[in-house]
Design a protein around this motif. Structure first.
Motif: not given
Length: 336
Positions: A122-128, A135-143
């Protein structure tokens, strides 16, 4: 939701295909695509697809193409599936969507491992995702992941707290738990769609808030179905939540009512008596008599109204806003 699923499905299949073959097989089973032999299962349920639909509509609501939100839709669907795999183990739920849960079909260790694999993907799908919004999308998912863990931690701690007296769970505490455990991911789905669609931060925050209120309404309906739902549509045994002794909103708000039925309910729940069969039916009747079912339905409607008010604060495309409104109503009236 069907339109969103058709849009997202190819990318979701590709993401699962990146996993180790064994965890990929279990993920396909958990997603309702295949049976335990790894063959397509036409009778398997893929779930409601709410979160991926919200991601797509989040992008369309800010004037972007729904395809822009596909990586976010994949991420939230994988996170949702990961959370179900782990929750079923922690809650000792043997069934999921009218089939054995992954941990019952494959074992606890393999199910935990598959959940971990889905989370990483899931994280990789956004990070790529290329572009300035990654970066904003990954921060949103991690939060959101942090919120999910907090919500599940509170839910587990509720099991050891008493039904009444000092330390008892209050309805407001339950609401806070539900916002973290359920509302955060629905808010994240809408927010990710908006982020990947290039929306300003204020719009992203508004959509996140709308999704969180929707999540609280969604959880309230889930709590109703957990006590009074039809097993043929919910996929779980009748009175499932009562049998497990779960502290859900209908029971907590019923006990807080102060009526004769509330006192009888408190007496029964604090007696240590096992809740099954006729006892579960009696508890369900007391919860309803004490107003728990009605109050929970009102709770769902309040948060649905709050979600709609939030949407009116942002400049959204008319067609997507209308689709969101229809989806919100559908989720409130669902029986599954």
């Amino acid at each position: 939701m069907r339109r969103s699923r058709d849009l997202v499905r190819p990318a979701l299949v590709e993401a699962v295909g990146r996993l180790h073959p064994w965890t990929g097989e279990m993920a396909a089973y958990g997603l309702g695509w295949a049976d335990t032999a790894g063959t397509p299962d036409p009778g398997g349920s893929e779930g409601k697809g709410v979160r991926q639909a919200l991601a797509v509509l989040g992008a369309e609501a800010v004037g972007a193409d729904g395809a822009d939100a596909v990586p976010g839709a994949v991420a939230v669907e994988l996170v949702h599936t990961f959370s179900l795999l782990h929750d079923d183990i922690m809650d000792d739920d043997a069934l999921r969507r009218q089939r054995p849960a992954v941990w019952k079909a494959y074992g606890t260790g393999p199910a935990v491992l598959t959940g971990d694999a889905l989370l990483a993907q899931a994280v990789a799908s956004l990070a790529e995702v290329p572009g300035p919004r990654t970066a904003a999308a990954v921060r949103c998912l991690c939060a959101t992941l942090t919120a999910l863990v907090s919500g599940q931690a509170e839910d587990l701690r509720f099991e050891d707290r008493p039904w009444s007296g000092p330390g008892a769970v209050e309805p407001e505490q339950y609401r806070s738990m539900a916002e973290h455990k359920t509302g955060a991911l629905l808010g994240c789905a809408l927010a990710l769609g908006a982020i990947l669609g290039g929306a300003p931060d204020r719009t992203v925050a508004i959509l996140d808030r709308a999704g969180r209120h929707l999540g609280l309404a969604f959880q309230a309906v889930d709590d109703i179905l957990g006590i009074w739902g039809d097993p043929a549509t919910t996929g779980k045994p009748v009175h499932a939540d009562l049998r497990q002794g779960k502290k859900t909103y209908p029971v907590l708000v019923a006990m807080a009512g102060g009526s004769r039925s509330a006192y009888a309910l408190e007496t029964l729940l604090t007696s240590g008596r096992r809740i099954d069969g006729a006892t579960a039916e009696h508890v369900a009747a007391l919860v309803e008599e004490a107003g728990g079912r009605t109050a929970t339905r009102e709770e769902a409607r309040r948060h649905l109204d709050a979600a709609r008010r939030a949407l009116r604060e942002a400049a959204l495309t008319r067609s997507a806003a209308q689709e969101l409104d229809v989806l919100f109503t559908h989720l409130l009236d669902r029986t599954w």
